[in-house]
Design an enzyme around this catalytic site. Sequence first.
Site, mmCIF file in Angstrom:
data_model
loop_
_atom_site.group_PDB
_atom_site.id
_atom_site.type_symbol
_atom_site.label_atom_id
_atom_site.label_comp_id
_atom_site.label_asym_id
_atom_site.label_seq_id
_atom_site.Cartn_x
_atom_site.Cartn_y
_atom_site.Cartn_z
ATOM 1 N N GLU A 149 56.897 -60.676 57.841
ATOM 2 C CA GLU A 149 56.737 -61.218 59.233
ATOM 3 C C GLU A 149 55.382 -61.279 59.293
ATOM 4 O OE1 GLU A 149 59.321 -62.843 59.745
ATOM 5 O OE2 GLU A 149 60.941 -61.691 59.838
ATOM 6 N N HIS A 199 56.594 -33.046 50.819
ATOM 7 C CA HIS A 199 57.724 -32.608 49.915
ATOM 8 C C HIS A 199 57.117 -31.982 48.548
ATOM 9 C CE1 HIS A 199 60.533 -34.760 52.580
ATOM 10 N NE2 HIS A 199 61.696 -34.211 51.730
ATOM 11 N N GLY A 200 55.965 -32.545 48.399
ATOM 12 C CA GLY A 200 55.265 -31.935 46.956
ATOM 13 C C GLY A 200 56.058 -32.662 45.839
ATOM 14 N N GLN A 257 54.018 -36.410 50.671
ATOM 15 C CA GLN A 257 53.095 -35.232 50.412
ATOM 16 C C GLN A 257 53.623 -33.855 50.621
ATOM 17 O OE1 GLN A 257 50.486 -35.870 48.612
ATOM 18 N NE2 GLN A 257 49.266 -34.000 48.620
ATOM 19 N N ILE A 288 62.636 -66.164 50.727
ATOM 20 C CA ILE A 288 63.525 -66.434 51.734
ATOM 21 C C ILE A 288 64.579 -65.429 51.611
ATOM 22 C CG2 ILE A 288 65.046 -68.372 52.740
ATOM 23 C CD1 ILE A 288 62.031 -68.994 52.522
ATOM 24 N N THR A 291 57.955 -70.064 54.446
ATOM 25 C CA THR A 291 57.152 -69.748 53.165
ATOM 26 C C THR A 291 57.217 -70.440 51.993
ATOM 27 O OG1 THR A 291 56.772 -67.460 54.282
ATOM 28 C CG2 THR A 291 56.082 -67.526 51.984
ATOM 29 N N GLU A 292 56.213 -70.829 51.469
ATOM 30 C CA GLU A 292 55.919 -71.502 50.241
ATOM 31 C C GLU A 292 55.290 -70.601 49.327
ATOM 32 O OE1 GLU A 292 56.498 -75.810 52.241
ATOM 33 O OE2 GLU A 292 54.802 -75.493 50.952
ATOM 34 N N THR A 303 51.187 -60.314 57.526
ATOM 35 C CA THR A 303 50.525 -59.119 56.902
ATOM 36 C C THR A 303 49.828 -58.286 58.286
ATOM 37 O OG1 THR A 303 48.543 -60.344 56.563
ATOM 38 C CG2 THR A 303 50.447 -60.399 54.881
#
Length: 383
Positions: A363, A338-339, A336, A156, A125-126, A365
Amino acid sequence: MTEREETLEMLVEAVRRFAHEVLLPAETIVEETNEIPAHVVAGLKDLGLFGMTVPEEYGGLGLSMYEEARLVFEVCYAQPAFRSYFGTTNGVGTLGIINYGSEEQKRKYLPKLATGQMMASFALTEPDSGSDSASLTTKAVRDGDFYVINGTKRFITNAIHAGVFTVFARTAPKEAGSNGISAFLVDRDTPGLTVGKPYKKMGFAGSHESDVIFENVRVPANALLGVEGTGFKNAMKSLDHARLHMAAVATGLCQRLLDEGVRYASERKQFGKPIASFQLIQAMLADSQAETYAARAMVERAARDKDAGKPCTKEAACCKYFATEAAGRIADRMLQLHGGAGYIKEYAIERLYRDVRLLRIYEGTSQIMQIITARELMREYGA
């Protein structure tokens, strides 16, 4: 059961115990320090997890894709940063060497990578080349018996720890497209290679991602991985494997998230009874159980198909897309459930909710996974 199957079950059980007895208690330490504790690293090495994909002849475990997935399910019951610490080294950082490396390159790197003596990073990736990796601009120019590399890589993983980088650079004009990309093995101490400071992220504490800058980095011609012009093919083959691996990561987390929800719903009382007795809560748990089960079944099936030599680009994309999206949905439901407590750092769900968000980007999208799946489907139908 064969001897290999028995060995796998013993290893799976050992990793399961390690995850529950060592990794889970270390989660809060990692969150506070942004580092993986030394005793955890030592344990990962002792279990051989740095060498899961490395052939036995080079000191690794030589696991199949299915066997690898079984171990990843267990490791990733704990927060995903532990897996990230060794994952790149035995995944994309190593697969190129295994698939395309010369015997000299394999002998030089694989034994050290298999034991964790050395770590590896995958530099694809760049800043202006993410999903469209074929448009990368880092260049490698031949100069006698050397190549001179110039460019910047972004996001990286484990760059600050890596002893070797698999670097993808353009060796032919841009008009050549992906056929003009080559891969190189670049040692960390090569002059001109600079690793930036790790980014500050919303989650994934303990996993370190940085920019890597190449300024007139001279590497010998034998640092070329495979032959010129095969780098993109190398990367894509590694990513098919990595996406199945990432789907296994998400599946392990699905189970953890579900267990956190079931535990809390069983203990938390409202209106005089556990909230687990309320049908709307049960619906959340049932949907999450179904998705966890489906994700595991998909990964196991695709992994076995890959081991059988069947094409797996479409299947890996499907698995990565479904499992990571499912993890996101389950994390949201369990928070949700767990509130207000789910929004407090005292509870693991708050941390895990932030961690799983990265999986839909990592890796490739979710949108790229959809495109790959549709493309491969249309290709099968000759469209």
